[in-house]
Design an enzyme around this catalytic site. Structure first.
Site, short mmCIF file in Angstrom:
data_model
loop_
_atom_site.label_atom_id
_atom_site.label_comp_id
_atom_site.label_asym_id
_atom_site.label_seq_id
_atom_site.Cartn_x
_atom_site.Cartn_y
_atom_site.Cartn_z
N LYS A 108 -70.15 30.39 -14.87
CA LYS A 108 -69.38 29.23 -15.31
C LYS A 108 -70.19 28.35 -16.27
O LYS A 108 -69.60 27.60 -17.06
CB LYS A 108 -68.96 28.38 -14.11
C1 PLP Z 1 -65.60 32.07 -10.81
C2 PLP Z 1 -66.34 33.29 -10.41
C3 PLP Z 1 -65.76 34.56 -10.48
C4 PLP Z 1 -64.31 34.75 -10.91
O1 PLP Z 1 -64.08 34.39 -12.24
P1 PLP Z 1 -62.59 34.07 -12.72
O2 PLP Z 1 -62.72 33.60 -14.12
O3 PLP Z 1 -62.09 33.00 -11.81
O4 PLP Z 1 -61.81 35.32 -12.60
C5 PLP Z 1 -66.52 35.65 -10.15
N1 PLP Z 1 -67.80 35.51 -9.74
C6 PLP Z 1 -68.40 34.32 -9.64
C7 PLP Z 1 -69.79 34.24 -9.15
C8 PLP Z 1 -67.70 33.16 -9.98
O5 PLP Z 1 -68.29 31.97 -9.89
#
Ligand code: PLP
Length: 492
Positions: A108
């Site tokens: 993120k």
């Molecule tokens: C948010 C997240 C995901 C999923 O990503 P999306 O964009 O919501 O599909 C997978 N792995 C981790 C560690 C995350 O923080």
């Protein structure tokens, strides 16, 4: 470039407005209107650095923004432990795209380093005087990355909601110890979907009634429903591809497969955008944990959220309503907003919708899917550690397991496989240690030390030092109270 809602036609806004608003007034998600993705020159990106790629892609989508070059430079300055932001590691005959070298050790950070800068710039260009309040629902990682990105940014306040008991202890500590005088994080009694629905309802209510008397603020979102969250994620698909070209693993033009551990469908949607922008991609493989609503959807065309919700060892993917799927449906239906609105209405009223056969067939022509339960996830961590000496987190392991299963089922697919690694293993020390057979230990930080000693890897400093930070936020609220809570938190 104009943006419009996935749920209606006619109301066009600038990209600066779309970023500030987050969610369209009719509850839909913003998409570029009439953008020809295929006009993008993918080959020109192959000589560029990650930051330069990011600037080109952001400028393509968000062309109303001034100073994009400077904005991107500021966004990524001294934030990532790796100078190229998102390195690719070769593991056996697969490739792992490591997206977790940012300040909060999850993918993120790639987008949430940029979003605050986009927000501030948009606010300036739109001449907005009021304070912006960012509301964010998190399944664990978005919350911290958003808090980190927005803390102490003038003119902005941020409130994060996480599911009570639904995030890992490290994830929770990261959020409740956040510093800054414009931040707060709060547990909601419910799961991620409850928190996300609660946030969407606050947006709808304020959009219909305005803010209550005496409160002067504009609401915005840091979730991947915000187009400003989604677009910065496209870069790393190009970057990974370029790295494979530079390493002589592929020649330009040769398609590759990507497997993406998926929850809200934001990460994998960015990959689909990259493909439409002429990146040579063969399959996009959507990997889920036991909350496998997307696996069923891609296989059958029926999206059904009426099912048991499981708390898994990959909590950031414990999601039953994948918001960004709405954007994909919009694209696959030929930008048919009334059709999308109808599906979303069915979803909110009955929890189920079924797409037309034509849409299912395009969906299947682009995406593959699969899921791994907790047992398989842990087995995968153990197996890859033993065979390749590579330690991965639980979410990455879900991706790896699904990639392997896909390859077994499709021996004809010989494309290079890139698995997206979305978090550091040190964010989930309990499950990772257990997977590789370390003795049980209740204390997360002792576990991090043991994990480090026994694997010869290092915990990211910002995680190892968390235990020394004071806890600042302890509120736990009912999901029905989120609106009142937000209003009580908004300061002048
Ligand atoms: C948010 C997240 C995901 C999923 O990503 P999306 O964009 O919501 O599909 C997978 N792995 C981790 C560690 C995350 O923080």
């Amino acid at each position: 470039m104009n943006y419009k809602s996935t749920r209606s036609d006619g109301n066009f806004v600038k990209s600066t407005h779309a970023v500030l608003e987050g969610l369209a007034p009719d509850g839909g998600l913003y998409m570029p209107a009439g953008l020809d993705f295929s006009a993008f020159d993918a080959s020109s990106l192959m000589k560029l650095s990650a930051r330069e790629m990011s600037e080109k892609i952001l400028s393509f989508f968000l062309d109303d923004f001034e100073n994009m070059k400077e904005l991107v430079e500021n966004a990524y300055r001294n934030k990532f432990a790796d100078p190229e932001l998102v390195p690719v590691k070769k593991v056996g005959d697969r490739f792992v795209l490591e997206l977790f070298h940012g300040p909060t050790s999850a993918f993120k950070d790639v987008a949430l380093s940029v979003l605050p800068y986009l927000t501030v710039q948009a606010k300036k260009q739109e001449g907005l005087k009021e304070k912006i309040v960012i509301l964010t629902a998190t399944s664990g990682d978005t919350g911290k990355a958003a808090l980190e990105g927005f803390h102490d940014v003038p003119g902005i306040q941020i409130i994060v909601f996480f599911p009570d008991g639904g995030v890992s202890p490290v994830q929770k500590l990261q959020m409740v110890t956040q510093e800054g005088n414009n931040v707060c994080s709060t547990a909601v009694r419910g799961n991620f979907d409850d928190a996300q629905t609660g946030v969407k309802q606050i947006f709808s209510r304020v959009s219909a009634e305005g803010m209550p008397e005496g409160k002067h603020a504009v609401l915005s979102s840091a979730n991947s429903i915000n187009i400003g969250r989604l677009v910065p994620q496209i870069m790393y698909y190009f970057k990974a591809y370029k790295d494979l070209v530079d390493a002589g693993e592929i020649s330009f033009g040769e398609p590759v497969d990507f497997t993406v551990p998926t929850g809200n469908f934001g990460d994998i949607l960015a990959g689909y955008f990259a493909k439409r922008m002429n990146l040579p991609v063969n399959r996009l493989i959507c990997a889920s944990n036991e909350n496998n609503v997307l696996t069923d959807f891609i296989e059958t065309g029926v999206y059904d959220k009426n099912r048991e919700f499981y708390k898994t060892v990959s909590p950031s993917m414990d999601i039953l309503v994948s918001s960004n799927l709405e954007r994909l449906l919009y694209v696959l239906s030929g930008e048919d907003s009334s059709y999308v609105a109808e599906l979303m209405k069915k979803l909110s009223e009955t929890g189920v919708y079924t797409v037309k056969p034509e849409i299912l067939s395009v969906l299947k022509s682009e995406f593959s899917c699969g899921f791994a339960d907790d047992e398989e996830t842990k087995r995968t961590i153990a197996g890859v550690w033993k065979d390749n000496g590579y330690l991965m987190d639980t979410h990455t392991a879900v991706g790896w397991a699904v990639a392997e299963a896909y390859r077994k089922a499709h021996p004809e697919d010989q494309a290079k496989m890139i698995v997206l690694s979305t978090a550091s293993p040190y964010k989930f020390p309990q499950a990772v240690s257990e997977a590789i057979g370390l003795p049980a230990e209740a204390d997360e930080f002792r576990l991090m030390e043991k994990l480090s000693q026994s694997t010869g890897t290092n915990a990211p400093v910002q995680l190892a030092t968390l235990q020394k930070k004071p806890v600042r936020f302890t509120d736990v609220i009912d999901k029905e109270r989120m609106y009142e809570y937000v209003m009580s938190q908004i300061t002048d």
